[in-house]
Write a protein that holds these residues in place. Structure first.
Motif, PDB file in Angstrom:
ATOM      1  N   LYS A  28      -6.889   4.057   7.064  1.00  0.00           N
ATOM      2  CA  LYS A  28      -7.883   4.054   6.163  1.00  0.00           C
ATOM      3  C   LYS A  28      -7.917   2.541   5.353  1.00  0.00           C
ATOM      4  O   LYS A  28      -8.930   2.277   5.027  1.00  0.00           O
ATOM      5  CB  LYS A  28      -7.357   5.129   4.891  1.00  0.00           C
ATOM      6  N   CYS A  29      -6.845   1.871   5.323  1.00  0.00           N
ATOM      7  CA  CYS A  29      -6.736   0.869   4.673  1.00  0.00           C
ATOM      8  C   CYS A  29      -7.354  -0.589   5.391  1.00  0.00           C
ATOM      9  O   CYS A  29      -7.320  -1.627   5.022  1.00  0.00           O
ATOM     10  CB  CYS A  29      -5.379   0.453   3.990  1.00  0.00           C
ATOM     11  N   TYR A  64       0.733  -1.380   0.179  1.00  0.00           N
ATOM     12  CA  TYR A  64       0.103   0.266  -0.011  1.00  0.00           C
ATOM     13  C   TYR A  64       0.852   1.273  -0.371  1.00  0.00           C
ATOM     14  O   TYR A  64       1.834   1.412   0.773  1.00  0.00           O
ATOM     15  CB  TYR A  64      -0.931  -0.106   1.265  1.00  0.00           C
ATOM     16  N   PHE A  70      -2.470   6.208   6.565  1.00  0.00           N
ATOM     17  CA  PHE A  70      -2.929   5.467   5.449  1.00  0.00           C
ATOM     18  C   PHE A  70      -3.412   4.068   5.747  1.00  0.00           C
ATOM     19  O   PHE A  70      -4.252   3.346   5.288  1.00  0.00           O
ATOM     20  CB  PHE A  70      -2.063   5.238   4.431  1.00  0.00           C
ATOM     21  N   GLU A 117       0.477  12.096   3.569  1.00  0.00           N
ATOM     22  CA  GLU A 117      -0.340  11.295   4.369  1.00  0.00           C
ATOM     23  C   GLU A 117       1.117  10.482   5.173  1.00  0.00           C
ATOM     24  O   GLU A 117       2.183  10.794   4.526  1.00  0.00           O
ATOM     25  CB  GLU A 117      -0.969  10.364   3.764  1.00  0.00           C
ATOM     26  N   HIS A 175       0.671   5.355   0.109  1.00  0.00           N
ATOM     27  CA  HIS A 175      -0.024   6.464   0.355  1.00  0.00           C
ATOM     28  C   HIS A 175      -0.122   7.797  -0.410  1.00  0.00           C
ATOM     29  O   HIS A 175       0.943   7.821  -1.228  1.00  0.00           O
ATOM     30  CB  HIS A 175      -0.135   6.641   2.052  1.00  0.00           C
TER      31      HIS A 175
END
Lengths: 234, 234
Positions: free
Chosen positions: B53-54, B39, B50, B45, B41
């Protein structure tokens, strides 16, 4: 924990490098870790050795007296050699690095480098090259497609395909079970977005079927009337 | 008074190491082979914001790797700790060369982390998910590290297909998802839509999802990516 020495024990490595100092150093370091090292001083010699032997790793200099590393890498990949390649380069330019990766090398190392860095990079490539992530083959029953050598394998028989036949088969295999129209094939396999008023798709499908039938009775590609084709596994 | 002669004797560039956090989460049976999802960001961020959020992705049976971008954005208000500062993945001043160079450096950095982790985990598939600045990087990483990437999801960014230098064959195995907001003012959706068309025309499995929204990575965008990952076998 795996160490550099563990990873690179007993590998057959080809070093293609014209600079005698670098060549000698790399050879000595690799041999010290128990590898068997072959060396080539020119692009043509390196290419020949890579094609004639089955190495576990190739270390390739970018600038060679009779050519360059890009061409060597590109040529051996075209010939189906999938051996991991680490390119040694004095160039720090990004375009060069991207080009190295685009021609099929696995990684690059900019000169000057130290032996530990070289070993660490070879370790990483060796780990990544274990075929477990990226699709290297597609399988559908007794049919396999080797995405690296671009060959079809039916019941252990290797069948050579033309580029169009290969691309068509890969598209079918990636969309197996789905009805695919002629327009979809034209667009995604041939990049043609208009009706050519020719039956080239049927022609290529018949070529592919013919090559398959030489080794199996099973009809992988089924015609769906007025809709297209569907690729089915046994 | 005698005029002294002033000369620049040496001028060059070197690198400076900074500590960058990353976090690997395993969900599923310990030690079993599973996909690795990386992932990346967006601008401003950090790993903490992040990964929060994930959270919905973490239900997937996979290794989830969060990496923080290297360049810090100073908090001039001095209200935040360094770990809470926003971060950036690359340097960009509108100059293409600088942009590509910085993307390549960031890709080397990500590859280095993945290589290190592959020592201790067993990944059978690699997906990169990136949003905005991290989306540009995710696309670049996938197209240059095509040997190791299976899937890439880009939200609110453009996949820079120009780096392929027409080597489409290399990347045909990569499944691509682009999610974009209709009202994205930071990165317009039209160029990304064109890139996805180009990828499809060249034989990639690529999807473009336009959803009502702006430049964001909110739950609706996350759900699109999550659905696509599940459809792709994650």
């Amino acid at each position: 924990m795996t160490t550099s020495a563990d990873q690179q024990n007993g590998m057959k490595i080809l070093v293609i490098e014209d600079d005698p100092t670098v060549r000698t150093l790399v050879k000595a370091v690799l041999e010290h870790r128990g590898n068997t090292v072959s060396v080539a001083e020119t692009a043509s010699e390196g290419e020949r050795l890579a094609l004639e032997n089955n190495f576990n790793m190739i270390i390739l200099d970018l600038r060679l007296p009779d050519g360059n590393g890009y061409d060597v890498c590109e040529k051996i990949r075209e010939e189906g050699v999938t051996t991991p390649v680490l390119v040694l380069s004095a160039e720090h330019e990004t375009d060069v690095k991207i080009k190295i990766l685009n021609v099929g090398a696995d990684d690059y190392l900019t000169k000057p480098f130290n032996s530990e860095e070289l070993m660490a990079r070879l370790d990483a490539i060796a780990r990544r090259s274990v075929p477990k992530g990226v699709d290297k083959e597609l399988v559908c029953g007794q049919l396999k497609v080797d995405l690296i050598t671009r060959k079809m394998i039916i019941k252990e028989n290797e069948v050579d395909l033309t580029n169009n036949e290969f691309n068509l088969l890969v598209y079918f295999m990636r969309n197996k079970g789905k009805v695919i129209s002629q327009e979809e094939l034209a667009k995604n396999v041939w990049n043609i977005h208009f009706d050519t008023q020719t039956n080239y798709i049927n022609v290529y499908i018949s070529y592919l079927r013919k090559k398959m039938r030489e080794h199996t009775d099973y009809d992988f590609i089924e015609t769906v009337r007025k809709k297209g084709f569907v690729f089915q596994c046994e | 008074m005698t005029q002294l002669q002033r000369d620049v004797l040496v001028s060059g560039k070197t690198s400076f190491k900074i500590e960058v956090p990353y976090k690997l989460i395993e969900n599923g049976e310990k030690g079993k082979e599973k996909p690795l999802i990386v992932y990346l960001h967006g601008f401003g961020e950090n790993i903490k914001t992040f990964s929060e959020k994930c959270e919905p992705f973490l239900d997937l049976e996979a290794y989830h790797l969060f990496i923080q971008a290297p360049y810090p954005l100073y908090d001039r208000s001095r209200e935040k700790n360094v770990s809470d500062w926003g971060r950036a993945w690359y340097l960009y001043d509108g100059n293409r060369g600088q942009f590509i160079k910085s993307l390549e450096l960031a890709s080397e950095f990500i590859q280095e982390i993945i290589d290190k982790l592959l020592n201790v985990i067993s990944a059978n598939r690699l997906c990169v998910v990136g949003y905005s600045m991290g989306g540009y990087l995710a696309g670049f990483f996938a197209l240059t590290r095509w040997k190791h990437v299976n899937d890439v999801a880009v939200v609110g960014a453009r996949i820079k297909t120009e780096v392929l230098q027409s080597n489409w064959e290399n990347v045909r195995h990569i499944n691509v998802l682009a999610v974009h907001g209709t009202d994205d003012k930071s990165v317009k959706y039209e160029p990304q839509k064109k890139e996805i068309e180009k990828l499809k025309e060249n034989g990639l499995q690529a999807q473009f999802k336009l959803i009502s929204g702006n430049h964001d990575f909110s739950s609706i965008y996350i759900q699109e990516v999550l659905n696509w990952l599940k459809e792709s076998g994650y």
